[in-house]
Design a protein around this motif. Structure first.
Motif, short mmCIF file in Angstrom:
data_model
loop_
_atom_site.label_atom_id
_atom_site.label_comp_id
_atom_site.label_asym_id
_atom_site.label_seq_id
_atom_site.Cartn_x
_atom_site.Cartn_y
_atom_site.Cartn_z
N LEU A 172 0.82 -1.22 0.00
CA LEU A 172 0.00 0.00 0.00
C LEU A 172 0.85 1.26 0.00
CD1 LEU A 172 -2.83 1.21 0.06
CD2 LEU A 172 -2.77 1.07 2.57
N LYS A 173 1.94 1.26 0.76
CA LYS A 173 2.76 2.48 0.85
C LYS A 173 3.36 2.86 -0.50
CE LYS A 173 7.30 0.61 2.17
NZ LYS A 173 8.36 0.61 3.20
N LEU A 174 3.67 1.85 -1.35
CA LEU A 174 4.24 2.13 -2.66
C LEU A 174 3.23 2.82 -3.58
CD1 LEU A 174 6.12 -1.25 -3.25
CD2 LEU A 174 7.10 0.92 -2.48
N LEU A 175 1.95 2.56 -3.34
CA LEU A 175 0.89 3.14 -4.15
C LEU A 175 0.57 4.58 -3.76
CD1 LEU A 175 -1.49 0.04 -4.15
CD2 LEU A 175 0.13 0.71 -5.94
N LEU A 176 1.10 5.02 -2.62
CA LEU A 176 0.83 6.36 -2.11
C LEU A 176 2.01 7.31 -2.24
CD1 LEU A 176 -0.92 5.19 1.19
CD2 LEU A 176 -2.07 6.34 -0.70
N SER A 177 3.16 6.79 -2.67
CA SER A 177 4.41 7.55 -2.65
C SER A 177 4.53 8.43 -3.89
CB SER A 177 5.60 6.59 -2.55
OG SER A 177 6.80 7.30 -2.38
N LEU A 178 3.80 9.52 -3.87
CA LEU A 178 3.67 10.41 -5.02
C LEU A 178 5.02 10.97 -5.49
CD1 LEU A 178 0.91 11.33 -6.29
CD2 LEU A 178 1.34 13.54 -5.22
N SER A 179 5.81 11.48 -4.56
CA SER A 179 7.04 12.18 -4.93
C SER A 179 8.21 11.24 -5.22
CB SER A 179 7.45 13.16 -3.82
OG SER A 179 7.83 12.45 -2.66
N SER A 180 7.97 9.93 -5.13
CA SER A 180 9.05 8.97 -5.39
C SER A 180 9.42 8.92 -6.86
CB SER A 180 8.64 7.57 -4.92
OG SER A 180 7.56 7.08 -5.72
N ASN A 181 8.50 9.45 -7.72
CA ASN A 181 8.70 9.41 -9.18
C ASN A 181 8.92 7.98 -9.69
OD1 ASN A 181 8.46 12.23 -9.63
ND2 ASN A 181 10.53 12.53 -8.88
N SER A 182 8.24 7.03 -9.07
CA SER A 182 8.37 5.63 -9.50
C SER A 182 7.77 5.49 -10.90
CB SER A 182 7.66 4.69 -8.53
OG SER A 182 6.26 4.84 -8.63
N PRO A 183 8.37 4.67 -11.74
CA PRO A 183 7.87 4.50 -13.11
C PRO A 183 6.39 4.10 -13.17
CG PRO A 183 10.04 3.51 -12.89
CD PRO A 183 9.61 3.90 -11.52
N SER A 184 5.96 3.25 -12.22
CA SER A 184 4.57 2.79 -12.25
C SER A 184 3.59 3.93 -11.97
CB SER A 184 4.35 1.66 -11.23
OG SER A 184 4.59 2.11 -9.92
N LEU A 185 3.94 4.81 -11.01
CA LEU A 185 3.05 5.94 -10.70
C LEU A 185 3.08 7.00 -11.80
CD1 LEU A 185 3.44 6.46 -6.83
CD2 LEU A 185 1.56 5.39 -8.08
N LEU A 186 4.24 7.20 -12.41
CA LEU A 186 4.33 8.16 -13.51
C LEU A 186 3.53 7.67 -14.72
CD1 LEU A 186 8.11 9.21 -13.34
CD2 LEU A 186 6.12 10.52 -12.59
#
Length: 413
Positions: free
Chosen positions: A32-46
């Motif tokens: 869950l924490k990985l799905l909320l980490s907006l500023s991490s610039n993770s490829p999946s969230l971008l």
């Protein structure tokens, strides 16, 4: 941004919603924490943000699904935050994320166990970081920066959720440290006191049960507060704790601690080794330490002037400026030692005129009255033991320990 088809966008959004739902239903805080980490610039969230900017009907997709609609209050504003973050609209991103975070806190409050603590940590971190970036954006456009203050209010709400009995209370120290970062950034450090009281006096908290990472951060910030309050024994205890328990491989964090611990140690008469200053790139303290060793007032003032901006930004300038008394003590002690070698019988009778000459050699012009005033202060603060023979302008030093060591205690106020 690479081209994303409507079908691919739909697939990415649905995949995210499935992962979010699975994490909540299985109580998987790590996922869950990985799905909320907006500023991490993770490829999946971008890539999700790109999909959201193509597929404009995510709200209908969420609301029409019985499984996803239960999460709508959290994920829909989170989607808007992601979209705006990707487009560089940081103020809008913050506002949307704060709305999502408020609904997340409501759900977190209802969950019996502490399974979502790691996710809560990410929410607390993101709200602060996004607020800082939004405020920079607002200030650059000539608007009033106000989001960090709002983030502080939100974090106090989170602290209130955690500051109760039960397994969730272990998260209170992490949120406290985020609050400290907000208050220090805003220059409202007085607001730290109420949170500190809750941590240090409430019976529901046992300090040693908190994670080491949070204890180190907490001691670092409370140690800095003690430096500002000139409570050097307490600052020494807290900053030394932070240094002792800090990750030995985290040189940047060790340097941050030493930046405040070194002035504290100097204030209680403990000088660092040169290798320590070199290793952690704290060379701005090198001449200050050397001035204390040599009793060189000129060197101390030059060092303070050279690094004035840096010391002022750190908030340690006034602490370092007060080291002048120790430098005077060292200078007089050196004169005493030289005189003792020449005439042991009269070594304890020190003419003020000799001190004036020594200062003049250091290009410090002072008259007899000024020097007499300084020596009087040294005697009053127990840095020198002795008394004045005013007629002959002589300070008569004690034959027993004329220059008391601080031994880890601050100069008497």
């Amino acid at each position: 941004m690479a081209y994303v088809s409507m079908g691919e966008a739909h697939r990415r959004i649905t995949d995210y919603l499935n992962r979010f739902s699975d994490a909540v239903s299985s109580q998987d805080g790590t996922s869950l924490k990985l799905l909320l980490s907006l500023s991490s610039n993770s490829p999946s969230l971008l890539s999700l943000a790109d999909a959201l900017n193509v597929f404009q009907d995510a709200t209908r997709l969420v609301n029409q699904s019985e499984r996803f609609s239960q999460l709508g209050d959290i994920v829909l504003p989170l989607f808007r935050a992601l979209q705006n973050y990707r487009l560089g609209n940081l103020t809008d991103a913050y506002q949307a994320f704060e709305k999502s975070a408020n609904f997340f806190i409501q759900e977190f409050r209802n969950w019996d166990s502490a399974w979502a603590l790691e996710a809560l940590y990410v929410v607390a971190y993101e709200i602060r970081v996004l607020a800082e970036r939004a405020d920079r954006d607002l200030a650059s456009n000539g608007k009033s920066p106000e989001k960090l203050k709002a983030a502080g209010s939100f974090l106090m709400k989170v602290f209130g959720v955690l500051a109760g009995k039960g397994p969730k209370r272990v998260g209170a120290l992490y949120v406290t440290c985020q609050l400290f970062k907000v208050y220090f950034k805003l220059g409202t450090v007085h607001l730290c006191r109420s949170v500190i009281r809750s941590i240090e006096t409430a019976r529901i908290f046992e300090f040693e049960e908190f994670p080491k990472r949070d204890k180190v951060t907490y001691m670092y910030y409370t140690g800095r507060l003690e430096v500002f309050n000139e409570n050097f024994p307490a600052a020494d205890q807290k900053l030394s704790y932070a240094l002792k328990h800090c990750n030995a491989y985290s040189e940047a964090n060790i340097r941050m601690i030493l930046k405040y611990l070194i002035p504290v140690k100097l204030s209680i008469g403990i000088l660092p080794k040169n290798w320590l200053l070199e290793k952690y790139n704290l060379v701005e303290y090198r001449n200050i330490v050397e001035a204390l060793r040599r009793g060189d007032l000129r060197l101390l003032r030059h060092a303070l002037q050279e690094h004035e901006d840096r010391f002022l930004r750190s908030g340690v300038y006034l602490v370092l400026e007060k080291l002048e008394l120790q430098v005077y003590q060292r200078l007089i002690k050196k004169i005493y030692i030289i005189q003792k070698q020449k005439d042991p019988a009269k070594a304890h009778q020190l003419k003020l005129e000799i001190i004036v000459k020594a200062l003049k050699w250091l290009e410090m012009d002072m008259d007899l009255d000024e020097v007499e005033c300084i020596v009087a202060i040294l005697i009053h603060k127990n840095l020198v033991k002795g008394y004045f023979a005013h007629k002959s302008k002589v300070v008569v030093l004690s034959k027993q320990d004329p220059f008391p060591k601080l031994n880890g205690k601050p100069v008497m106020s």
